[in-house]
Scaffold this active site. Structure first.
Site, short mmCIF file in Angstrom:
data_model
loop_
_atom_site.label_atom_id
_atom_site.label_comp_id
_atom_site.label_asym_id
_atom_site.label_seq_id
_atom_site.Cartn_x
_atom_site.Cartn_y
_atom_site.Cartn_z
N GLU A 1 12.22 10.90 -1.52
CA GLU A 1 12.94 9.97 -2.38
C GLU A 1 11.99 9.21 -3.30
O GLU A 1 12.31 8.95 -4.46
CB GLU A 1 13.75 8.99 -1.53
CG GLU A 1 14.81 9.64 -0.67
CD GLU A 1 15.86 10.39 -1.48
OE1 GLU A 1 16.12 10.00 -2.63
OE2 GLU A 1 16.40 11.37 -0.96
N HIS B 1 16.03 11.62 -11.18
CA HIS B 1 15.79 11.56 -9.74
C HIS B 1 16.34 12.80 -9.04
O HIS B 1 15.64 13.46 -8.27
CB HIS B 1 16.44 10.29 -9.18
CG HIS B 1 16.44 10.16 -7.70
ND1 HIS B 1 15.58 9.35 -7.02
CD2 HIS B 1 17.22 10.76 -6.75
CE1 HIS B 1 15.80 9.44 -5.72
NE2 HIS B 1 16.81 10.29 -5.53
N GLU B 2 17.61 13.10 -9.31
CA GLU B 2 18.21 14.26 -8.64
C GLU B 2 17.56 15.57 -9.09
O GLU B 2 17.37 16.48 -8.28
CB GLU B 2 19.72 14.29 -8.89
CG GLU B 2 20.48 13.08 -8.38
CD GLU B 2 20.23 12.77 -6.91
OE1 GLU B 2 19.82 13.67 -6.16
OE2 GLU B 2 20.43 11.61 -6.51
N ASP C 1 12.09 9.24 -7.27
CA ASP C 1 12.20 8.01 -8.08
C ASP C 1 11.16 8.01 -9.19
O ASP C 1 11.48 7.72 -10.36
CB ASP C 1 11.99 6.78 -7.19
CG ASP C 1 13.22 6.41 -6.37
OD1 ASP C 1 14.32 6.89 -6.70
OD2 ASP C 1 13.07 5.64 -5.41
N HIS D 1 14.38 16.16 -7.28
CA HIS D 1 14.53 16.57 -5.88
C HIS D 1 14.40 18.08 -5.72
O HIS D 1 14.04 18.55 -4.64
CB HIS D 1 15.89 16.11 -5.34
CG HIS D 1 15.85 14.77 -4.69
ND1 HIS D 1 14.91 14.42 -3.75
CD2 HIS D 1 16.65 13.67 -4.83
CE1 HIS D 1 15.13 13.18 -3.34
NE2 HIS D 1 16.17 12.70 -3.98
#
Length: 675
Positions: free
Chosen positions: A575, A514-515, A579, A518
């Site tokens: 987000e 997830h990070e 995800d 980003h």
């Protein structure tokens, strides 16, 4: 630090046993995959979230002092118990203490001294309140605002990386000045918003009463506050607008800022804030400062005095006597958040210590809760997921070789921060008194304000962290181009180096992915490998990305957050993309990690099913309707249930693992895929 593109995972915010890694804990490790958490009566192809979490939700109602409750908030509470133990040990009398223990112990002692706090009443704020009362003209607002412990009330003044030169730190001013959570609370006309504004005015009036004003005077003052804040809200950027970094970069000279906002005495403000030589800065929201100048011109001195007194009291109410604490909780905790009870003082004091002395407290935390083998396993998992993304980029059919080269360059320069900083923050200049809670808070606020301002004009410190070690969360910073995983989240049930790989990768692996994703979502992709705001995409590749990201936005815009309020797909796009991309990367990394092994079912679940259940259980949580309503306005994250179901409904791997048939709720006819 970049305000809006600092991409947080945001697990449900805040039993309780000390951390499972704690050397002083005899508690068993919470399982990364817990079958008692599940509800096997539910078809995973119909509602995967309830299938994964139904048992836990039934057995764990939201505690009365919480606005939400989940596995992540339980872990946060576990961490707080360990922090409480550390703080109580540091607070106990001892012949000799090191400087760090002395500071955190004295801070906690002062915070827990309810008798002294109650006796002090509003006295700790009297000096600031009196200075406001002595103002003879609106020209004094600038100097007064700069001299307050956090350097401002109307707006934020701090340091940040230059968006176009990520090696340097520049000054920055940003919109603020509101008491309610967001501009939309002042401007929306639906009945619920009108009701909340009316309740807010009543609350503001009550605080003025606690400051000693008569009912009639307090009512007039509350109306002045509402009038000024509504005008400032009308000039503020929306949450969706703030997700576009291009809209937040307006480098100006001091002269240009003064021309934009002539009613505010900027030269006096910067001088009083300790920056008399400031010549250039970033003005994130020019419209706001133009509006602020007009409101300064329009409203009279007495109205501005009311506004300033309110914000001094509002910002400090949680640290004052019980009358202020309870009034603050009644509106912000109950009315806005839906909580039924105020948290016990020890828990609040632990939170305050983490806020103000987080890296001092964090040193003791990591010694007890984060062994070297956990850090090493997390580092290994991060590298494997980065390798998975490299292969994913190489295999993309929609991206040109030119853009792929730039994407890989950015990926290869991502810095990985695991557990805690390499260099701890120095708090030696911060004075902490054992008998002065409000003073400690004010001095800590001033210390941090000036710590930020001393960075202006200097090279960026790329080793600095934006979260404290005990935090149950993670983030990506596009200007540093780093992914950050505090020790607080690298704990069971989210991560256990000794546990089965499948749920470990589904849970913590999904967080890592997830990070990492980003860096390549709709915000992160606008920054290059060095963290500069720069378009490194070809025009066609940019269009291809936007088309795929729009699929995700459209999907989530159909979901209901609470009552008749739908998710804002534009607000939550980054987000949701992270995800989906994060779990895809974790799945690829898990397959590569276990390639060639014979993986047997465990407790009746295949390895693939355990991977996805691990992911589903990472979102086990429930939130009160009042908070859901607030999050729908201000939070770029979708509700927990939809973060689970929305992702797996796009993944053929999930549908194969659970043999979901076409037409099932967890099988989207139009699947979204970005990364």
């Amino acid at each position: 630090m970049f305000r809006t593109a600092l991409a947080l995972l945001i697990l449900t915010p805040t039993l309780a046993v000390p951390s499972a890694y704690s050397q002083n804990s005899s508690a068993a490790h919470p399982s990364v995959l817990d079958v008692t958490t599940m509800d096997p009566r539910v078809d995973p192809c119909t509602d995967f979230f309830t299938y994964s979490c139904g048992g836990w939700l039934k057995a764990n109602p939201i505690p009365p002092d919480k606005t939400s409750w989940g596995l992540s908030s339980k872990l946060a509470d576990d961490n707080r118990l360990l922090l409480r133990e550390i703080l109580e040990e540091a607070a106990a009398p001892a012949p000799q203490k090191d400087v760090v223990k002395q500071k955190i112990g004295d801070y906690y002692t002062a915070c827990m001294d309810e008798k002294a706090i109650e006796a002090a009443g509003v006295a700790p704020l009297q000096e600031e309140i009196a200075r406001i009362g002595r103002m003879h003209s609106k020209r004094g607002i600038a100097r007064l605002a700069a001299s307050m412990p956090n350097g401002g009330i109307l707006f934020d003044f701090e340091s940040n990386q230059d968006y176009k030169d990520s090696t340097q730190v520049i000054a920055e001013v940003d919109q603020d000045g509101l008491g309610l959570p967001d501009r939309d609370y002042y401007l929306k006309t639906d009945p619920k918003s009108v009701e909340l504004r009316q309740a807010y005015v009543v609350h503001v009036q009550k605080i003025f009463g606690l400051l000693g004003d008569s009912s009639a005077v307090a009512a007039t003052e509350a109306q002045a506050v509402m009038r000024i804040e509504t005008a400032l809200a009308d000039g503020s950027l929306t949450q969706v607008e703030r997700r576009d970094p291009k809209l937040l970069y307006h480098k100006m000279t001091l002269q240009e800022l003064r021309a934009l906002s002539p009613s505010f005495r900027w030269k006096q403000y910067f001088s009083a804030a300790g920056q008399p030589g400031l010549r250039t800065l970033n003005v994130t929201a020019p419209k706001f400062f133009k509006t602020m100048s007009a409101v300064l011109q329009k409203e009279d001195l007495e109205s501005w005095k009311s506004y300033l007194r309110w914000h001094v009291a509002h910002e400090n109410a949680p640290y004052l006597s019980s009358a202020f604490v309870n009034a603050n909780f009644d509106f912000f905790g109950k009315t806005l958040g839906g909580a039924l009870e105020l948290q016990p003082r020890w828990r609040r004091c632990v939170n305050y210590a983490d806020d103000d002395l987080g890296e001092a407290l964090g040193q003791a935390y990591v010694q007890r809760a984060f062994p070297p083998q956990a850090k090493q396993r997390a580092q290994d998992m991060v590298k494997e997921i980065e390798q998975a993304m490299e292969r994913d980029i190489d295999d993309l059919s929609w991206m040109s070789p030119e853009t792929k080269q730039k994407a890989l360059e950015k990926l290869h320069t991502v810095a990985n921060k695991i557990g805690y900083p390499d260099k701890w923050r120095d708090y030696s200049a911060l004075t902490i008194a054992r008998d002065d809670e409000m003073g400690n808070v004010l001095r800590a606020r001033e210390f941090e304000f000036h710590r930020q301002l001393t960075k202006i004009g200097k090279p960026v410190d790329r080793g600095e962290w934006g979260m404290t070690p005990p935090t149950v969360n993670a983030y990506y910073n596009p200007q540093i181009n780093d992914i950050n995983f505090p020790a607080g989240i690298l704990q069971p049930p989210f991560f256990d180096p000794s546990a089965d790989d499948a749920p470990n990768y589904g849970d913590m692996g999904g967080t890592i992915g997830h990070e990492l994703t980003h860096g390549f979502d709709d915000e992160g992709r606008q920054f290059d490998a060095r963290g500069n705001l720069s378009d490194w995409w070809t025009s066609e590749d940019g269009k291809q990305f936007e088309q795929r990201a729009s699929c995700v936005s459209d999907q989530y815009s159909q979901y209901v957050a609470v009552d008749d309020i739908k998710i804002n797909g534009q607000l939550t796009m980054g987000e949701n993309v992270a995800d989906l991309g994060g779990l895809m990367l974790a799945y690829i990394a898990w397959q590569n990690h276990t390639r060639g092994r014979k993986l047997d079912p465990i407790e009746g679940f295949t390895p693939e099913q355990r991977f996805f259940i691990g992911y589903g259980q990472s979102w086990c949580a429930e939130t009160r309707d009042e908070t859901k309503r607030m999050y729908a306005t201000i939070d770029p994250h979708s509700p927990d249930r939809l973060r689970a179901n929305g992702v797996v409904s796009n993944m053929p791997e999930f549908q194969q693992a659970f043999q979901c048939k076409p037409g099932s709720a967890m099988v989207r006819e139009k699947r979204c895929r970005v990364w």
